[in-house]
Design a protein around this motif. Structure first.
Motif, PDB file in Angstrom:
ATOM      1  N   PHE A  22       0.808  -1.225   0.000  1.00 43.42           N
ATOM      2  CA  PHE A  22       0.000   0.000   0.000  1.00 43.42           C
ATOM      3  C   PHE A  22       0.840   1.274   0.000  1.00 43.42           C
ATOM      4  O   PHE A  22       0.288   2.360  -0.218  1.00 43.42           O
ATOM      5  CB  PHE A  22      -0.932   0.006   1.214  1.00 43.42           C
ATOM      6  CG  PHE A  22      -2.353  -0.391   0.912  1.00 43.42           C
ATOM      7  CD1 PHE A  22      -2.628  -1.517   0.148  1.00 43.42           C
ATOM      8  CD2 PHE A  22      -3.421   0.340   1.395  1.00 43.42           C
ATOM      9  CE1 PHE A  22      -3.940  -1.894  -0.137  1.00 43.42           C
ATOM     10  CE2 PHE A  22      -4.730  -0.013   1.119  1.00 43.42           C
ATOM     11  CZ  PHE A  22      -4.994  -1.136   0.350  1.00 43.42           C
ATOM     12  N   ALA A  23       2.133   1.145   0.242  1.00 41.69           N
ATOM     13  CA  ALA A  23       2.994   2.338   0.288  1.00 41.69           C
ATOM     14  C   ALA A  23       4.353   2.005  -0.315  1.00 41.69           C
ATOM     15  O   ALA A  23       5.321   1.727   0.395  1.00 41.69           O
ATOM     16  CB  ALA A  23       3.155   2.834   1.721  1.00 41.69           C
ATOM     17  N   PRO A  24       4.445   2.017  -1.648  1.00 41.58           N
ATOM     18  CA  PRO A  24       5.716   1.684  -2.304  1.00 41.58           C
ATOM     19  C   PRO A  24       6.736   2.803  -2.111  1.00 41.58           C
ATOM     20  O   PRO A  24       6.371   3.936  -1.783  1.00 41.58           O
ATOM     21  CB  PRO A  24       5.305   1.575  -3.781  1.00 41.58           C
ATOM     22  CG  PRO A  24       4.184   2.567  -3.906  1.00 41.58           C
ATOM     23  CD  PRO A  24       3.413   2.449  -2.617  1.00 41.58           C
ATOM     24  N   PRO A  25       8.016   2.500  -2.305  1.00 46.10           N
ATOM     25  CA  PRO A  25       8.973   3.594  -2.351  1.00 46.10           C
ATOM     26  C   PRO A  25       8.636   4.496  -3.533  1.00 46.10           C
ATOM     27  O   PRO A  25       8.126   3.996  -4.543  1.00 46.10           O
ATOM     28  CB  PRO A  25      10.320   2.874  -2.562  1.00 46.10           C
ATOM     29  CG  PRO A  25       9.956   1.552  -3.182  1.00 46.10           C
ATOM     30  CD  PRO A  25       8.611   1.196  -2.606  1.00 46.10           C
ATOM     31  N   PRO A  26       8.799   5.799  -3.400  1.00 48.63           N
ATOM     32  CA  PRO A  26       9.489   6.534  -2.342  1.00 48.63           C
ATOM     33  C   PRO A  26       8.618   6.921  -1.157  1.00 48.63           C
ATOM     34  O   PRO A  26       9.088   7.649  -0.267  1.00 48.63           O
ATOM     35  CB  PRO A  26       9.945   7.789  -3.087  1.00 48.63           C
ATOM     36  CG  PRO A  26       8.832   8.055  -4.050  1.00 48.63           C
ATOM     37  CD  PRO A  26       8.375   6.693  -4.512  1.00 48.63           C
ATOM     38  N   LEU A  27       7.364   6.448  -1.097  1.00 48.94           N
ATOM     39  CA  LEU A  27       6.477   6.858  -0.011  1.00 48.94           C
ATOM     40  C   LEU A  27       6.906   6.260   1.322  1.00 48.94           C
ATOM     41  O   LEU A  27       6.722   6.878   2.374  1.00 48.94           O
ATOM     42  CB  LEU A  27       5.035   6.433  -0.322  1.00 48.94           C
ATOM     43  CG  LEU A  27       4.434   6.950  -1.637  1.00 48.94           C
ATOM     44  CD1 LEU A  27       2.985   6.487  -1.765  1.00 48.94           C
ATOM     45  CD2 LEU A  27       4.532   8.465  -1.730  1.00 48.94           C
ATOM     46  N   LEU A  49      13.090  -0.715   5.247  1.00 51.13           N
ATOM     47  CA  LEU A  49      14.438  -1.182   5.584  1.00 51.13           C
ATOM     48  C   LEU A  49      15.226  -0.093   6.299  1.00 51.13           C
ATOM     49  O   LEU A  49      16.078  -0.381   7.148  1.00 51.13           O
ATOM     50  CB  LEU A  49      15.184  -1.622   4.320  1.00 51.13           C
ATOM     51  CG  LEU A  49      14.689  -2.904   3.644  1.00 51.13           C
ATOM     52  CD1 LEU A  49      15.526  -3.203   2.400  1.00 51.13           C
ATOM     53  CD2 LEU A  49      14.699  -4.097   4.588  1.00 51.13           C
ATOM     54  N   LEU A  50      14.941   1.155   5.990  1.00 50.97           N
ATOM     55  CA  LEU A  50      15.610   2.262   6.664  1.00 50.97           C
ATOM     56  C   LEU A  50      15.190   2.365   8.122  1.00 50.97           C
ATOM     57  O   LEU A  50      15.890   2.991   8.935  1.00 50.97           O
ATOM     58  CB  LEU A  50      15.317   3.590   5.962  1.00 50.97           C
ATOM     59  CG  LEU A  50      16.199   3.962   4.765  1.00 50.97           C
ATOM     60  CD1 LEU A  50      16.065   2.958   3.630  1.00 50.97           C
ATOM     61  CD2 LEU A  50      15.872   5.365   4.278  1.00 50.97           C
ATOM     62  N   LEU A  51      14.066   1.749   8.461  1.00 46.88           N
ATOM     63  CA  LEU A  51      13.543   1.783   9.830  1.00 46.88           C
ATOM     64  C   LEU A  51      13.924   0.533  10.612  1.00 46.88           C
ATOM     65  O   LEU A  51      13.486   0.363  11.747  1.00 46.88           O
ATOM     66  CB  LEU A  51      12.019   1.943   9.795  1.00 46.88           C
ATOM     67  CG  LEU A  51      11.516   3.184   9.041  1.00 46.88           C
ATOM     68  CD1 LEU A  51       9.992   3.187   8.984  1.00 46.88           C
ATOM     69  CD2 LEU A  51      12.032   4.462   9.677  1.00 46.88           C
ATOM     70  N   GLY A  52      14.728  -0.357   9.994  1.00 45.74           N
ATOM     71  CA  GLY A  52      15.303  -1.474  10.730  1.00 45.74           C
ATOM     72  C   GLY A  52      14.632  -2.811  10.587  1.00 45.74           C
ATOM     73  O   GLY A  52      14.993  -3.761  11.295  1.00 45.74           O
ATOM     74  N   VAL A  53      13.663  -2.960   9.676  1.00 44.61           N
ATOM     75  CA  VAL A  53      12.996  -4.261   9.545  1.00 44.61           C
ATOM     76  C   VAL A  53      13.919  -5.271   8.867  1.00 44.61           C
ATOM     77  O   VAL A  53      14.924  -4.904   8.242  1.00 44.61           O
ATOM     78  CB  VAL A  53      11.666  -4.144   8.762  1.00 44.61           C
ATOM     79  CG1 VAL A  53      10.773  -3.078   9.395  1.00 44.61           C
ATOM     80  CG2 VAL A  53      11.901  -3.833   7.295  1.00 44.61           C
ATOM     81  N   ASP A  54      13.559  -6.534   8.966  1.00 43.10           N
ATOM     82  CA  ASP A  54      14.378  -7.600   8.394  1.00 43.10           C
ATOM     83  C   ASP A  54      14.108  -7.823   6.911  1.00 43.10           C
ATOM     84  O   ASP A  54      14.980  -8.288   6.181  1.00 43.10           O
ATOM     85  CB  ASP A  54      14.141  -8.907   9.150  1.00 43.10           C
ATOM     86  CG  ASP A  54      14.598  -8.803  10.598  1.00 43.10           C
ATOM     87  OD1 ASP A  54      15.817  -8.803  10.829  1.00 43.10           O
ATOM     88  OD2 ASP A  54      13.730  -8.701  11.483  1.00 43.10           O
ATOM     89  N   ALA A  55      12.894  -7.494   6.470  1.00 41.62           N
ATOM     90  CA  ALA A  55      12.547  -7.698   5.064  1.00 41.62           C
ATOM     91  C   ALA A  55      11.305  -6.892   4.727  1.00 41.62           C
ATOM     92  O   ALA A  55      10.479  -6.597   5.592  1.00 41.62           O
ATOM     93  CB  ALA A  55      12.298  -9.179   4.773  1.00 41.62           C
ATOM     94  N   VAL A  56      11.199  -6.537   3.460  1.00 37.52           N
ATOM     95  CA  VAL A  56      10.006  -5.877   2.923  1.00 37.52           C
ATOM     96  C   VAL A  56       9.460  -6.748   1.802  1.00 37.52           C
ATOM     97  O   VAL A  56      10.220  -7.210   0.943  1.00 37.52           O
ATOM     98  CB  VAL A  56      10.333  -4.478   2.366  1.00 37.52           C
ATOM     99  CG1 VAL A  56       9.059  -3.808   1.839  1.00 37.52           C
ATOM    100  CG2 VAL A  56      10.994  -3.617   3.416  1.00 37.52           C
ATOM    101  N   MET A  57       8.151  -6.971   1.819  1.00 36.97           N
ATOM    102  CA  MET A  57       7.496  -7.722   0.761  1.00 36.97           C
ATOM    103  C   MET A  57       6.585  -6.791  -0.026  1.00 36.97           C
ATOM    104  O   MET A  57       5.926  -5.916   0.548  1.00 36.97           O
ATOM    105  CB  MET A  57       6.676  -8.872   1.361  1.00 36.97           C
ATOM    106  CG  MET A  57       6.168  -9.892   0.338  1.00 36.97           C
ATOM    107  SD  MET A  57       4.706  -9.378  -0.585  1.00 36.97           S
ATOM    108  CE  MET A  57       3.419  -9.460   0.644  1.00 36.97           C
ATOM    109  N   HIS A  58       6.562  -6.953  -1.344  1.00 36.84           N
ATOM    110  CA  HIS A  58       5.649  -6.197  -2.201  1.00 36.84           C
ATOM    111  C   HIS A  58       4.913  -7.152  -3.128  1.00 36.84           C
ATOM    112  O   HIS A  58       5.523  -8.093  -3.665  1.00 36.84           O
ATOM    113  CB  HIS A  58       6.399  -5.208  -3.094  1.00 36.84           C
ATOM    114  CG  HIS A  58       7.034  -4.061  -2.384  1.00 36.84           C
ATOM    115  ND1 HIS A  58       6.313  -2.995  -1.894  1.00 36.84           N
ATOM    116  CD2 HIS A  58       8.339  -3.807  -2.088  1.00 36.84           C
ATOM    117  CE1 HIS A  58       7.145  -2.130  -1.333  1.00 36.84           C
ATOM    118  NE2 HIS A  58       8.373  -2.602  -1.434  1.00 36.84           N
ATOM    119  N   ALA A  59       3.631  -6.909  -3.331  1.00 38.79           N
ATOM    120  CA  ALA A  59       2.950  -7.463  -4.494  1.00 38.79           C
ATOM    121  C   ALA A  59       3.252  -6.491  -5.628  1.00 38.79           C
ATOM    122  O   ALA A  59       2.639  -5.428  -5.723  1.00 38.79           O
ATOM    123  CB  ALA A  59       1.454  -7.576  -4.250  1.00 38.79           C
TER     124      ALA A  59
END
Length: 383
Positions: A177-182, A186-196
């Motif tokens: 619901f919020a792709p980059p650049p929105l 990962l910059l906030l420290g999570v282990d992984a980001v998933m996107h459809a």
């Protein structure tokens, strides 16, 4: 000879070397070969890797990450294949998750079945101040933020802090619901980001796919090895279409976010302003730019996303609205250049029967506003 006629023509000097070369293409070429000539280093078989997919993964890494916090991306055949990939990579005993996309819960149900109930037990996602008391080694916190379809926002940094206070607890964000650049989790420290990637990243309603982005190249390589075994690699055409779209993502995402923020704000006024033309017809509006969500969204997002949830005053009006609109297509999915609307209860019985999920495209704000106004007035008068 006919099979090799083109190569022989170059070899024999009948055709110049540059005639069949793709090296000077301005648009990235598409590689459709499934197998490659053996060499010491290079592609072998397209289930493992291929030029188009490797190039797109590199490009998406630069989009998702920054120079200070690089991202390494792995592409999949669908968003749910990507979710399956990251869940099976971390092998959590328990997954803290509440609501969101129903397909993610279907993936967890399959993994529970495969593990004979030994892993992937679902636990309710508590608030970041409370969750630390429940976390144990081997757990995974799944944050879909903003949440589909109701647009609640989770405080990513707060959840990461709670997870880091425990050993071996991972945090994964579904950023569809919020792709980059929105948003760049990962910059906030999570282990992984998933996107459809089917949604905003591909952005033209024509390319099915998914992606997982992680901070390290070594972890991305392990995910690719798992993907090779699972057979969940995407086709070259879908990857090429995604690569085409990533080059305009920043323009599309920002425009869609701006228009959605304007429209949701205008509709929200109808819930409290008696002089509003839609007063009495709109029950509620949910978007990260509104209400309590705004505080956290302002901290971790640069733009509030192109989707919002609209609740009308009756189920009959909500069900009728998609057919009453002229510019919005009544269809599932989101993030494309065309605006879509969906009575979400059709697919997910847990969703309020008053709720419509609206995905904003690239049409003009005033045109979309006028269409929503006439449509809501029309269905409200009949409800």
């Amino acid at each position: 000879a006919a099979v090799h006629g083109d190569a022989l023509a170059v070899e024999e000097g009948d055709v110049p070397n540059w005639a069949f070369s793709l090296a000077e293409d301005v648009a990235p070429p598409i590689s459709v070969s499934t197998t490659f000539t053996s060499q010491v280093d290079g592609h072998i078989y397209s289930r493992i890797s291929c030029p188009t997919r490797s190039r797109c993964e590199s490009l998406l890494g630069t989009v998702e990450g920054t120079e200070e916090t690089p991202a390494h991306c792995v592409l999949y055949s669908s968003g749910l294949a990507a979710a399956f990939g990251i869940f099976s990579h971390f092998l959590p005993k328990r997954v803290f998750i509440t609501g969101g996309y129903h397909g993610t819960h279907q993936v967890l149900a399959q993994l529970q079945k495969i593990s004979d109930g030994a892993r992937y037990k679902k636990e309710p996602l508590r608030g970041p101040e409370e969750i630390g008391a429940f976390l144990q080694a081997g757990d995974l916190v799944w944050l879909e933020t903003p949440l589909n379809p109701t647009c609640e926002v989770a405080d990513i940094q707060a959840y990461v802090a709670a997870a880091r206070a425990k050993a071996d607890v991972h945090v994964v964000v579904d950023g569809t619901f919020a792709p980059p650049p929105l948003q760049r989790p990962l910059l906030l420290g999570v282990d992984a980001v998933m996107h459809a990637t089917t949604k905003s990243l591909a952005g033209h309603s024509d390319a099915l796919g998914g992606a997982v982005c992680v901070p390290s190249a070594e972890e991305a390589q392990r995910l690719k090895q798992d993907r090779t075994a699972l057979g969940s690699t995407p086709g070259s055409l879908e990857v090429w279409l995604l690569m085409r779209s990533l080059r305009t993502l920043h323009l599309r995402a920002e425009r869609q976010s701006q228009t959605a923020t304007q429209l949701s704000g205008w509709l929200h006024e109808a819930t409290k302003d008696k002089s509003h033309v839609l007063f009495g017809s709109v029950h509620s509006v949910q978007h990260p730019s509104l209400g309590a969500a705004l505080t956290v969204a302002s901290k971790q997002m640069k733009g509030f996303g192109g989707c919002f949830a609209l609740e009308l005053s009756s189920e009959a009006a909500a069900k009728a609205l998609p057919a009453a609109l002229k510019l919005f297509r009544s269809a599932t999915s989101l993030g494309g250049v065309e605006s879509l609307i969906e009575w979400r209860r059709k697919w997910d019985s847990a969703i309020s029967p008053l709720l419509l999920r609206i995905s904003i495209g690239l049409e003009d704000f005033e045109h979309l506003k006028a269409d929503l106004e006439q449509g809501i007035l029309k269905v409200s008068s009949k409800a």
